[in-house]
Scaffold this active site. Structure first.
Site, PDB file in Angstrom:
ATOM      1  CE1 TYR A 287     -49.104  44.727  63.403  1.00 37.14           C
ATOM      2  CE2 TYR A 287     -51.301  45.494  63.996  1.00 37.14           C
ATOM      3  CZ  TYR A 287     -49.947  45.744  63.799  1.00 37.14           C
ATOM      4  OH  TYR A 287     -49.463  47.012  63.998  1.00 37.14           O
TER       5      TYR A 287
ATOM      6  CG  HIS B  64     -52.887  51.346  55.766  1.00 34.52           C
ATOM      7  ND1 HIS B  64     -51.760  50.819  55.197  1.00 34.52           N
ATOM      8  CD2 HIS B  64     -52.883  50.946  57.071  1.00 34.52           C
ATOM      9  CE1 HIS B  64     -51.088  50.129  56.116  1.00 34.52           C
ATOM     10  NE2 HIS B  64     -51.755  50.182  57.257  1.00 34.52           N
TER      11      HIS B  64
ATOM     12  CB  ALA C 147     -38.487  46.504  61.753  1.00 35.60           C
TER      13      ALA C 147
HETATM   14  N1  LIG Z   1     -49.606  52.206  60.374  1.00 37.97           N
HETATM   15  C1  LIG Z   1     -50.357  52.126  61.468  1.00 37.97           C
HETATM   16  O1  LIG Z   1     -51.494  52.601  61.487  1.00 37.97           O
HETATM   17  C2  LIG Z   1     -49.831  51.478  62.716  1.00 37.97           C
HETATM   18  C3  LIG Z   1     -50.642  51.457  63.858  1.00 37.97           C
HETATM   19  C4  LIG Z   1     -50.164  50.818  65.023  1.00 37.97           C
HETATM   20  C5  LIG Z   1     -48.893  50.289  65.052  1.00 37.97           C
HETATM   21  N2  LIG Z   1     -48.115  50.328  63.926  1.00 37.97           N
HETATM   22  C6  LIG Z   1     -46.767  49.779  63.991  1.00 37.97           C
HETATM   23  O2  LIG Z   1     -45.849  50.801  63.631  1.00 37.97           O
HETATM   24  C7  LIG Z   1     -44.707  50.231  62.975  1.00 37.97           C
HETATM   25  C8  LIG Z   1     -44.474  50.947  61.659  1.00 37.97           C
HETATM   26  O3  LIG Z   1     -45.620  50.811  60.832  1.00 37.97           O
HETATM   27  P1  LIG Z   1     -45.651  51.418  59.351  1.00 37.97           P
HETATM   28  O4  LIG Z   1     -47.070  51.647  59.007  1.00 37.97           O
HETATM   29  O5  LIG Z   1     -44.674  52.513  59.258  1.00 37.97           O
HETATM   30  O6  LIG Z   1     -45.151  50.153  58.524  1.00 37.97           O
HETATM   31  P2  LIG Z   1     -44.134  50.097  57.293  1.00 37.97           P
HETATM   32  O7  LIG Z   1     -44.359  48.760  56.665  1.00 37.97           O
HETATM   33  O8  LIG Z   1     -44.272  51.286  56.424  1.00 37.97           O
HETATM   34  O9  LIG Z   1     -42.700  50.150  57.988  1.00 37.97           O
HETATM   35  C9  LIG Z   1     -42.061  49.036  58.519  1.00 37.97           C
HETATM   36  C10 LIG Z   1     -40.595  49.115  58.117  1.00 37.97           C
HETATM   37  O10 LIG Z   1     -39.881  48.019  58.722  1.00 37.97           O
HETATM   38  C11 LIG Z   1     -39.052  47.413  57.743  1.00 37.97           C
HETATM   39  N3  LIG Z   1     -38.856  46.013  58.165  1.00 37.97           N
HETATM   40  C12 LIG Z   1     -39.807  45.059  58.306  1.00 37.97           C
HETATM   41  N4  LIG Z   1     -39.260  43.913  58.755  1.00 37.97           N
HETATM   42  C13 LIG Z   1     -37.930  44.149  58.893  1.00 37.97           C
HETATM   43  C14 LIG Z   1     -36.837  43.356  59.322  1.00 37.97           C
HETATM   44  N5  LIG Z   1     -36.983  42.071  59.654  1.00 37.97           N
HETATM   45  N6  LIG Z   1     -35.612  43.926  59.375  1.00 37.97           N
HETATM   46  C15 LIG Z   1     -35.428  45.227  59.017  1.00 37.97           C
HETATM   47  N7  LIG Z   1     -36.431  46.017  58.599  1.00 37.97           N
HETATM   48  C16 LIG Z   1     -37.668  45.489  58.540  1.00 37.97           C
HETATM   49  C17 LIG Z   1     -39.786  47.601  56.436  1.00 37.97           C
HETATM   50  O11 LIG Z   1     -38.973  47.504  55.292  1.00 37.97           O
HETATM   51  C18 LIG Z   1     -40.383  48.992  56.608  1.00 37.97           C
HETATM   52  O12 LIG Z   1     -39.494  49.985  56.170  1.00 37.97           O
HETATM   53  C19 LIG Z   1     -45.014  48.744  62.841  1.00 37.97           C
HETATM   54  O13 LIG Z   1     -44.358  48.078  63.895  1.00 37.97           O
HETATM   55  C20 LIG Z   1     -46.510  48.658  63.015  1.00 37.97           C
HETATM   56  O14 LIG Z   1     -46.906  47.414  63.544  1.00 37.97           O
HETATM   57  C21 LIG Z   1     -48.559  50.908  62.760  1.00 37.97           C
HETATM   58  O1  LIG Z   2     -60.481  49.526  51.465  1.00 35.39           O
HETATM   59  C1  LIG Z   2     -60.718  49.622  52.682  1.00 35.39           C
HETATM   60  C2  LIG Z   2     -59.680  49.655  53.648  1.00 35.39           C
HETATM   61  C3  LIG Z   2     -60.035  49.724  54.993  1.00 35.39           C
HETATM   62  N1  LIG Z   2     -61.342  49.776  55.373  1.00 35.39           N
HETATM   63  C4  LIG Z   2     -61.677  49.871  56.793  1.00 35.39           C
HETATM   64  O2  LIG Z   2     -61.064  51.037  57.295  1.00 35.39           O
HETATM   65  C5  LIG Z   2     -60.674  50.848  58.652  1.00 35.39           C
HETATM   66  C6  LIG Z   2     -59.191  51.150  58.783  1.00 35.39           C
HETATM   67  O3  LIG Z   2     -58.493  50.151  58.069  1.00 35.39           O
HETATM   68  P1  LIG Z   2     -56.914  50.223  57.795  1.00 35.39           P
HETATM   69  O4  LIG Z   2     -56.583  51.558  57.278  1.00 35.39           O
HETATM   70  O5  LIG Z   2     -56.578  49.026  56.968  1.00 35.39           O
HETATM   71  O6  LIG Z   2     -56.298  50.121  59.242  1.00 35.39           O
HETATM   72  P2  LIG Z   2     -56.488  48.984  60.366  1.00 35.39           P
HETATM   73  O7  LIG Z   2     -56.864  47.679  59.801  1.00 35.39           O
HETATM   74  O8  LIG Z   2     -57.400  49.567  61.400  1.00 35.39           O
HETATM   75  O9  LIG Z   2     -55.006  48.782  60.901  1.00 35.39           O
HETATM   76  C7  LIG Z   2     -54.114  49.865  61.075  1.00 35.39           C
HETATM   77  O10 LIG Z   2     -54.299  50.346  62.358  1.00 35.39           O
HETATM   78  C8  LIG Z   2     -53.965  49.408  63.373  1.00 35.39           C
HETATM   79  C9  LIG Z   2     -54.350  50.047  64.660  1.00 35.39           C
HETATM   80  O11 LIG Z   2     -55.778  50.188  64.654  1.00 35.39           O
HETATM   81  C10 LIG Z   2     -52.495  49.105  63.259  1.00 35.39           C
HETATM   82  O12 LIG Z   2     -52.070  48.288  64.289  1.00 35.39           O
HETATM   83  C11 LIG Z   2     -52.207  48.479  61.907  1.00 35.39           C
HETATM   84  O13 LIG Z   2     -50.827  48.269  61.787  1.00 35.39           O
HETATM   85  C12 LIG Z   2     -52.674  49.412  60.837  1.00 35.39           C
HETATM   86  O14 LIG Z   2     -52.566  48.772  59.572  1.00 35.39           O
HETATM   87  C13 LIG Z   2     -61.006  49.398  58.995  1.00 35.39           C
HETATM   88  O15 LIG Z   2     -62.240  49.373  59.645  1.00 35.39           O
HETATM   89  C14 LIG Z   2     -61.156  48.722  57.630  1.00 35.39           C
HETATM   90  O16 LIG Z   2     -62.092  47.661  57.645  1.00 35.39           O
HETATM   91  C15 LIG Z   2     -62.366  49.756  54.425  1.00 35.39           C
HETATM   92  O17 LIG Z   2     -63.541  49.786  54.756  1.00 35.39           O
HETATM   93  N2  LIG Z   2     -62.021  49.679  53.098  1.00 35.39           N
END
Ligand SMILES: NC(=O)c1ccc[n+]([C@@H]2O[C@H](COP(=O)([O-])OP(=O)(O)OC[C@H]3O[C@@H](n4cnc5c(N)ncnc54)[C@H](O)[C@@H]3O)[C@@H](O)[C@H]2O)c1
Ligand SMILES: O=c1ccn([C@@H]2O[C@H](COP(=O)(O)OP(=O)(O)O[C@H]3O[C@H](CO)[C@@H](O)[C@H](O)[C@H]3O)[C@@H](O)[C@H]2O)c(=O)[nH]1
Length: 336
Positions: free
Chosen positions: A140, A188, A73
């Site tokens: 973040y 994303h 979360a």
């Molecule tokens: N998506 C990525 O590329 C990426 C990369 C690196 C790290 N992460 C980390 O992985 C985790 C999951 O990411 P995701 O992309 O699945 O995000 P997401 O937003 O889809 O999932 C997060 C979930 O946590 C819940 N949540 C948020 N705050 C809460 C709270 N206070 N209490 C209870 N539930 C809560 C949301 O409702 C959601 O279901 C995050 O911690 C994020 O920082 C994601």
């Molecule tokens: O419309 C868009 C969206 C994204 N990007 C680029 O695409 C790359 C990836 O972006 P995005 O998919 O938004 O991911 P990040 O900002 O790299 O962040 C993700 O990946 C991180 C790890 O790198 C995690 O920690 C974050 O939670 C997750 O959101 C980045 O260079 C962005 O600048 C674009 O050029 N155009």
């Protein structure tokens, strides 16, 4: 084991829940549904609530004799964290500390934490190993680093056993169907590009064309969600009281924004329109993992090694669910 997946209704957490269930574990999900979806929880018991609700969390942990917490979360958008840092410090730091205190109060001391490569900031060199200094360049990344430090301190002071898994860019969807990436508004890269392919957006904007990279656009290491879930399963089995493991999770290969868009064109067979735009605040130019430590410590090797194989699973999800989980809600509504 009895596992509480906090944030298990979200994108990565929902894939974790499915894997834990198929591996025979008993699963509870705590999620406030701020960015998650009830329909994403395909196994276990969903408890709708906030991790800052200490009374609720303590009763969930105690009543169900939880062995391990998996903590997904968070607020997780780099750009939003620059615009609204308070939201990030509140949820990712303050609320997570409340979760850790609820664990301490109920004697649950094992946790797998979702950290991120954003804790490294702009590294001197890539690929990024765990020895790379952690110097985040956006709020973040700072909030995640604060919790990594807290976990180290909790392991020393309170005998916590923890894993901090630093994911690179999560992508793709379960090939079994039914769950995938759905964020509103979507920020994303891959889902946005696929929304263009589906005709839901006119174009994708490439954020910055003058980065010091192969083609001027940012480079990232895209890792499949099921590979992330697999690493959690392995890490969970190695948790030991009083110690922690901190590991990078990525494929070890970086791809530029332009390369990702091109691969999406190949996978979808649609001539996806892209335009160049300004750089996005808080973006480092290049983030690529050296994940050799995860391989040696967990025996973890990603199964999806090319962006094409990852994007194919994402495309499957988006094509079958063009409105994300909204489709499911609509279908249920229609049945009524
Ligand atoms: N998506 C990525 O590329 C990426 C990369 C690196 C790290 N992460 C980390 O992985 C985790 C999951 O990411 P995701 O992309 O699945 O995000 P997401 O937003 O889809 O999932 C997060 C979930 O946590 C819940 N949540 C948020 N705050 C809460 C709270 N206070 N209490 C209870 N539930 C809560 C949301 O409702 C959601 O279901 C995050 O911690 C994020 O920082 C994601
Ligand atoms: O419309 C868009 C969206 C994204 N990007 C680029 O695409 C790359 C990836 O972006 P995005 O998919 O938004 O991911 P990040 O900002 O790299 O962040 C993700 O990946 C991180 C790890 O790198 C995690 O920690 C974050 O939670 C997750 O959101 C980045 O260079 C962005 O600048 C674009 O050029 N155009």
């Amino acid at each position: 084991m009895n596992i509480l997946v906090v944030g298990g209704a979200g994108y990565i957490g929902s894939h974790m829940v499915r894997l834990l269930d198929s591996a025979g574990h008993k699963v509870w999900v705590l999620d406030n549904l701020s960015t998650g979806f009830m329909q994403a929880v395909t196994a276990g018991e969903l408890i709708v609530g906030d991790m800052n609700d200490s009374e609720l969390v303590k009763s969930v942990l105690g009543d169900n004799r939880i062995d391990i917490v998996m903590h997904f979360a968070a607020c997780a958008l780099v750009g939003e964290s620059c615009a609204n840092p308070a939201k990030y410090y509140q949820n990712n730091v303050v609320n997570t500390l409340l979760l850790l205190e609820s664990m301490r109060a109920t004697n649950v001391r094992k946790i797998v934490f979702s950290s991120t490569c954003a804790t490294y900031g702009i590294p001197d060199k890539v690929p990024i190993s765990e020895a790379t200094p952690q110097q985040p360049v956006n709020p973040y990344g700072f909030t995640k680093l604060v919790i990594e430090r807290a976990l180290r301190d909790y392991s020393q002071a309170h005998n916590f056993g923890y894993a901090a898994l630093r994911y690179f860019n999560a992508a793709g969807a379960s090939p079994l169907g039914g769950i995938g990436e759905d964020h509103t508004p979507e920020s994303h890269l891959i889902p946005i590009v696929l929304q263009v392919a589906m005709g839901q957006r006119e174009q994708v904007t490439v954020f910055g064309n003058d980065w010091p990279t192969l083609d001027g656009s940012c480079v990232r290491d895209y890792i499949h969600v099921d590979d992330l879930a697999d690493a959690h399963l392995r890490a969970m089995e190695r948790l030991k009281p009083g110690t922690g493991i901190e590991l990078n999770l990525g494929t070890g290969t970086g791809f530029s924004v332009r390369q990702i868009i091109e691969t999406c064109r190949e996978v979808t067979n649609v001539d996806i329109k892209s335009v160049d735009g300004d750089r996005r605040a808080g973006d480092p130019p290049e983030l690529v993992a050296d994940a050799s430590k995860a391989e040696s410590e967990l025996g973890w090797v990603p199964q999806y090694t090319s962006p094409r194989s990852i994007i194919e699973t994402a495309w499957e999800w988006h094509r079958n669910n063009p409105a994300g989980y909204g489709d499911t809600a609509l279908a249920e509504g229609q049945v009524e």
